[in-house]
Design an enzyme around this catalytic site. Structure first.
Site, PDB file in Angstrom:
ATOM      1  N   ASP A 181      45.414  -1.584  53.289  1.00 21.76           N
ATOM      2  CA  ASP A 181      44.112  -1.155  52.750  1.00 21.76           C
ATOM      3  C   ASP A 181      44.053   0.371  52.791  1.00 21.76           C
ATOM      4  OD1 ASP A 181      41.288  -1.020  52.109  1.00 21.76           O
ATOM      5  OD2 ASP A 181      41.179  -3.131  52.644  1.00 21.76           O
ATOM      6  N   HIS A 193      45.690   1.741  50.010  1.00 21.69           N
ATOM      7  CA  HIS A 193      44.715   1.933  48.933  1.00 21.69           C
ATOM      8  C   HIS A 193      44.259   3.382  48.801  1.00 21.69           C
ATOM      9  CE1 HIS A 193      43.513  -2.634  48.973  1.00 21.69           C
ATOM     10  NE2 HIS A 193      44.800  -2.431  48.829  1.00 21.69           N
TER      11      HIS A 193
END
Ligand SMILES: *[C@@H]1O[C@H](CO)[C@@H](O)[C@H](O)[C@H]1NC(C)=O
Ligand SMILES: *[C@@H]1O[C@H](CO)[C@@H](O)[C@H](O)[C@H]1NC(C)=O
Ligand SMILES: *[C@@H]1O[C@H](CO)[C@@H](O)[C@H](O)[C@H]1NC(C)=O
Length: 402
Positions: free
Chosen positions: A220, A243
């Site tokens: 993430d 991310h």
């Protein structure tokens, strides 16, 4: 007494005090002395707690160090290192050995929010070359259930974290909550790129946070900066996979969230889904302002530059989210010196809402090319007041507002 006797006594006094000092500093708070086994199977959390309590309760004239010795692996169940400590000095935790989480979910005994909690401890210094393994793979398949954050620092002012390797957290690797003055450096945070919500560092309700010279590659955000934060500097961070570095999401569920003075310098993104991103939910309030991303290197990044006021939707907003009336304001955001490649068509995506728009968005010295030979990159822009120079792809922002 003759001079020789005086000399002898003096030597003995000196020897005694120096021995006493060394013993206290190097041995007294070694977790093994307090009963930790370090075989990777025995639950050592009781021994760690005993060590911590002994150290936190004293009032020494020096900086005490809790020692986690090398060549051992300590299994810890969810536990709390609580303050405030009876100290006017720094308090050290030296991690030379390894720390591992329980093998099974039942090993958490229902404490499924946080694995290791540090709360209300000022001037805490955690360092060393040890490794902290959250053994998250037992949690990841069921991504809808509650999962613990590996290390949570709550109300820890003047915190330093350096040198450690963090692996495979069930959820966030590090959460900073209500901390004032944090320096994080030389960390290595690693989890598989498809592990759910395994953010590297999440910062909330905190100020004066410095992150530098670290590598974060997880499933993430490498760093997520959420509500109540200000004065966050990130330099020399290598991010990927993951991310990207995100401000937000902000304003979820109608929340009032504020973020200001975030400066990201000299960082690189490698095969991340996003690069520099600001995301806000429709219907929230507050602001994200005075944010800069400078000198950013990109290698095959999905969406290098993103402002999205229609989070969680990426492309067109939900019809009910248009003209919702209130939104988190995004202003004074600078992207300077982005170089490298993207795997998607739109290298720059600025999707700002009708109701508040984005103001003073600066894009300079940007050259983002397609990772696909022969393809060109483009940009999307709505409702943003953009000032751009030397920008590939160029940004044209048709706007109802400007
Ligand atoms: C944080 O970054 C800003 C902008 O680059 C800079 O002016 C400031 O001195 C930095 N603060 C620290 C503590 O490094
Ligand atoms: C690359 O170019 C081709 C041909 O114009 C296009 O169909 C495709 O969508 C492009 N892909 C990307 C990721 O830009
Ligand atoms: C942009 O980057 C590409 C690929 O590295 C390079 O070939 C091109 O010359 C650069 N353009 C400018 C204006 O710097």
């Amino acid at each position: 007494m003759d001079r020789f006797t005086i000399f002898l006594i003096l030597c003995m006094v000196l020897l005694h005090s120096s021995n006493g000092f060394d013993a206290t500093v190097s041995d007294s708070f070694n977790v093994v002395k307090y009963g930790a086994v370090g075989d990777g199977k025995t639950d050592d959390s009781g021994a760690f707690l005993k060590t911590w309590t002994a150290m936190c309760g004293i009032a020494p004239t020096y900086t005490p160090t809790l020692i986690i010795p090398s060549k051992k692996t300590f299994l810890l169940k969810p536990m709390k290192f609580g303050g405030p400590c009876n100290l006017h000095h720094n308090i050290n935790i030296k991690v030379s050995g390894n720390i591992v989480a329980p093998y099974t979910i039942s090993g958490y005994e229902g404490h499924d929010d946080i694995w290791l909690l540090f709360t209300s401890i000022d001037r805490l210094n955690i360092y060393g070359t040890g490794q902290i393994d959250g053994r998250g793979s037992i949690w990841w398949p069921n991504s809808e259930q509650r999962r613990p954050t590996a290390l949570c620092f709550h109300k820890c002012n003047s915190l330093h974290l350096t040198g450690l390797k963090l692996l495979n957290s069930p959820r966030n690797h590090i959460s900073l909550l209500g901390c004032n003055g944090v320096t994080i450096s030389h960390l290595n945070i690693i989890a598989p790129k498809d592990s759910p919500n395994t953010d590297g560092i999440v910062i909330a309700d905190s100020t004066q946070v410095l992150i530098h010279r670290s590598h974060i590659g997880t499933g993430d955000d490498c760093v997520a900066i959420i509500g109540g934060t200000s004065f966050i500097n990130i330099t020399n961070l290598r991010c990927g996979p993951g991310h990207g570095i995100s401000v937000g999401s902000l304003g979820g569920g109608g929340a009032h969230d504020t973020v200001k003075e975030v400066h990201v310098n000299d960082c690189s993104f490698h095969r991340t889904m996003n690069g520099a991103r600001i995301k806000t939910w429709p219907g929230g309030s507050g602001y994200a302002k005075k944010i800069s991303f400078k000198k950013i290197a990109l290698t095959e990044v999905g969406n290098p530059i993103v402002i999205n006021q229609y989070y969680p939707k990426n492309e067109v907003p939900y019809p009910q989210d248009i003209n919702k009336g209130s939104d988190v304001e995004v202003s004074d955001v600078t992207f300077i010196g982005f170089q490298g490649s993207t795997t998607s068509k739109n290298a720059i995506s600025l999707r700002c809402s009708n109701s508040v728009a984005c103001t003073n968005i600066v894009l300079n010295h940007i050259n983002i090319t397609s990772a696909i030979p022969g393809n060109k990159t483009s940009s999307i822009c709505n409702n943003a007041h953009v000032i751009s120079k030397d920008c590939n792809p160029p940004v044209h922002c048709p706007s109802q507002k400007f």
